[in-house]
Motif scaffolding. Structure first.
Motif, PDB file in Angstrom:
ATOM      1  N   UNK A 101      -0.793   2.158   7.268  1.00  0.00           N
ATOM      2  CA  UNK A 101      -1.213   1.073   6.390  1.00  0.00           C
ATOM      3  C   UNK A 101      -0.364   1.040   5.136  1.00  0.00           C
ATOM      4  N   UNK A 102       0.222  -0.088   4.783  1.00  0.00           N
ATOM      5  CA  UNK A 102       0.979  -0.183   3.535  1.00  0.00           C
ATOM      6  C   UNK A 102       0.070   0.032   2.335  1.00  0.00           C
ATOM      7  N   UNK A 103       0.650   0.532   1.260  1.00  0.00           N
ATOM      8  CA  UNK A 103      -0.124   0.672   0.033  1.00  0.00           C
ATOM      9  C   UNK A 103      -0.570  -0.696  -0.443  1.00  0.00           C
ATOM     10  N   UNK A 104      -1.758  -0.765  -1.041  1.00  0.00           N
ATOM     11  CA  UNK A 104      -2.224  -2.029  -1.581  1.00  0.00           C
ATOM     12  C   UNK A 104      -1.244  -2.529  -2.630  1.00  0.00           C
ATOM     13  N   UNK A 105      -1.141  -3.837  -2.829  1.00  0.00           N
ATOM     14  CA  UNK A 105      -0.138  -4.380  -3.752  1.00  0.00           C
ATOM     15  C   UNK A 105      -0.186  -3.772  -5.140  1.00  0.00           C
ATOM     16  N   UNK A 106      -1.396  -3.409  -5.618  1.00  0.00           N
ATOM     17  CA  UNK A 106      -1.499  -2.860  -6.967  1.00  0.00           C
ATOM     18  C   UNK A 106      -1.537  -1.339  -6.974  1.00  0.00           C
ATOM     19  N   UNK A 107      -1.326  -0.735  -5.794  1.00  0.00           N
ATOM     20  CA  UNK A 107      -1.353   0.723  -5.718  1.00  0.00           C
ATOM     21  C   UNK A 107      -0.082   1.190  -5.020  1.00  0.00           C
ATOM     22  N   UNK A 108       0.818   1.821  -5.776  1.00  0.00           N
ATOM     23  CA  UNK A 108       2.115   2.174  -5.220  1.00  0.00           C
ATOM     24  C   UNK A 108       2.243   3.643  -4.844  1.00  0.00           C
ATOM     25  N   UNK A 109       1.294   4.462  -5.231  1.00  0.00           N
ATOM     26  CA  UNK A 109       1.325   5.869  -4.860  1.00  0.00           C
ATOM     27  C   UNK A 109       0.048   6.225  -4.126  1.00  0.00           C
ATOM     28  N   UNK A 110       0.162   7.033  -3.080  1.00  0.00           N
ATOM     29  CA  UNK A 110      -1.013   7.384  -2.294  1.00  0.00           C
ATOM     30  C   UNK A 110      -1.052   8.883  -2.056  1.00  0.00           C
ATOM     31  N   UNK A 154       8.026  -0.479  -3.159  1.00  0.00           N
ATOM     32  CA  UNK A 154       8.118  -0.800  -4.586  1.00  0.00           C
ATOM     33  C   UNK A 154       7.943   0.447  -5.438  1.00  0.00           C
ATOM     34  N   UNK A 155       7.057   1.342  -4.995  1.00  0.00           N
ATOM     35  CA  UNK A 155       6.854   2.573  -5.745  1.00  0.00           C
ATOM     36  C   UNK A 155       8.067   3.475  -5.707  1.00  0.00           C
ATOM     37  N   UNK A 156       8.691   3.584  -4.527  1.00  0.00           N
ATOM     38  CA  UNK A 156       9.873   4.445  -4.411  1.00  0.00           C
ATOM     39  C   UNK A 156      11.034   3.905  -5.234  1.00  0.00           C
ATOM     40  N   UNK A 178      -2.785   6.077 -13.418  1.00  0.00           N
ATOM     41  CA  UNK A 178      -3.938   6.368 -12.564  1.00  0.00           C
ATOM     42  C   UNK A 178      -4.412   5.123 -11.827  1.00  0.00           C
ATOM     43  N   UNK A 179      -4.225   3.946 -12.427  1.00  0.00           N
ATOM     44  CA  UNK A 179      -4.638   2.694 -11.791  1.00  0.00           C
ATOM     45  C   UNK A 179      -3.747   2.337 -10.597  1.00  0.00           C
ATOM     46  N   UNK A 180      -2.586   2.960 -10.518  1.00  0.00           N
ATOM     47  CA  UNK A 180      -1.650   2.665  -9.429  1.00  0.00           C
ATOM     48  C   UNK A 180      -1.717   3.687  -8.305  1.00  0.00           C
ATOM     49  N   UNK A 181      -2.591   4.666  -8.432  1.00  0.00           N
ATOM     50  CA  UNK A 181      -2.712   5.700  -7.417  1.00  0.00           C
ATOM     51  C   UNK A 181      -3.969   5.464  -6.598  1.00  0.00           C
ATOM     52  N   UNK A 182      -3.908   5.879  -5.375  1.00  0.00           N
ATOM     53  CA  UNK A 182      -5.077   5.735  -4.518  1.00  0.00           C
ATOM     54  C   UNK A 182      -5.213   6.959  -3.629  1.00  0.00           C
ATOM     55  N   UNK A 183      -6.438   7.406  -3.464  1.00  0.00           N
ATOM     56  CA  UNK A 183      -6.726   8.471  -2.514  1.00  0.00           C
ATOM     57  C   UNK A 183      -7.120   7.823  -1.205  1.00  0.00           C
TER      58      UNK A 183
END
Length: 277
Positions: A101-110, A154-156, A178-183
């Motif tokens: 699954x691609x990262x959500x548009x507003x979340x670039x780090x997982x 985009x994150x890379x 922190x708003x751009x990270x997702x667990x």
């Protein structure tokens, strides 16, 4: 397709177990798996090649994790891109939907959810340390370590080459708020805790050295990370949790000792650098 880069230094005892875990349930063309054997003197490369063509193996004489990550990036073609330690083994579970699954548009780090495994003979103080550590708000908020993390395209693009530092995961984490990270709840990384307090102190000392490197080389990024931690909120959280009071004792002890040891090692490294000039 998802690209998975695995730097490996003398990981013959675990590399096949890890690759089986990665490839389990994957369909043809879903994954691009690249193992970068760096400075290996064992059979890591040969064992990884047994998974060809599903796994590409790159070898280099340079025993450097950061260099291995860069070589893997040079060879990879797809996103999202997952960076994974070779020793995560079958304790790493990654749901196929989470894997691709691609990262959500507003979340670039997982990063994955994290579980800590303890051996039957593990010291109570080690268990207490992790109980306290994993309950801290800033650890639960945007943790991107535990042997595996992923970034979107985009994150890379936010940084170039991985620098020659200890904490590659910390460097990557600093690129995002922190708003751009997702667990990713569907992904679980199981961390095996050391059995002895002395080994935990060694691990935390190396981790603290990595933090010192980040602070010295990337002060602006590091300062932004520290401001986001809200230490006052953390203290309040602990005070409202009496169950954490006993666990706080080994946590504070390990933290203080590892900081002092890291400071001494850093000072010795500076002396050696000066002496070599």
């Amino acid at each position: 397709m998802t690209s998975i880069i695995i730097p490996a230094h003398n990981e013959a005892s675990v590399i096949q177990r890890g690759l089986r875990a990665v490839l389990d349930g994957a369909t043809p063309g879903e994954l691009e798996v690249i193992v970068v054997c760096n400075g290996c003197s064992d059979a890591t490369a040969a064992l990884a090649r047994e998974f060809s063509p599903a796994v590409q193996v790159i070898e280099t004489d340079v025993a450097s994790k950061s260099n291995a990550l860069n070589l893997g990036d040079d060879a990879a073609h797809s996103f999202p891109r997952i960076y994974m330690d070779a020793d995560v083994g079958d304790g790493h579970r990654l749901d196929p939907q989470a894997r691709g699954r691609p990262a959500r548009p507003d979340r670039d780090g997982r990063g994955p959810a994290v579980e800590t495994l303890f051996s039957p003979d593990c010291d109570w103080s080690v268990r207490a340390f992790y109980d306290f550590w994993m309950d801290l708000p800033f650890v639960q908020d945007g943790m991107m370590a535990a042997g595996v993390y992923a970034v979107s395209e985009a994150g890379r693009a936010r940084f170039g080459r991985f620098p020659d530092i200890i904490a590659d995961d910390g460097f990557c984490r600093l690129q995002f708020t922190s708003a751009e990270r997702i667990e990713v709840a569907e992904a679980v990384s199981q961390v095996s805790a050391p059995a002895r307090l002395s080994d935990l102190i060694k691990i935390r000392t190396r981790s603290r050295l990595g933090v010192h490197q980040l602070q010295a080389r990337y002060p602006e990024l590091f300062a932004a990370e520290r401001r986001a931690k809200r230490y006052g909120h953390t203290i309040g959280h602990v005070l409202r949790r009496p169950a954490l009071y006993v666990s706080a004792v080994p946590f504070v002890a390990v933290s203080v000792i590892s900081r002092l040891r890291a400071a001494r090692q850093e000072a010795r490294q500076r002396e050696l650098c000066v002496g070599a000039r």
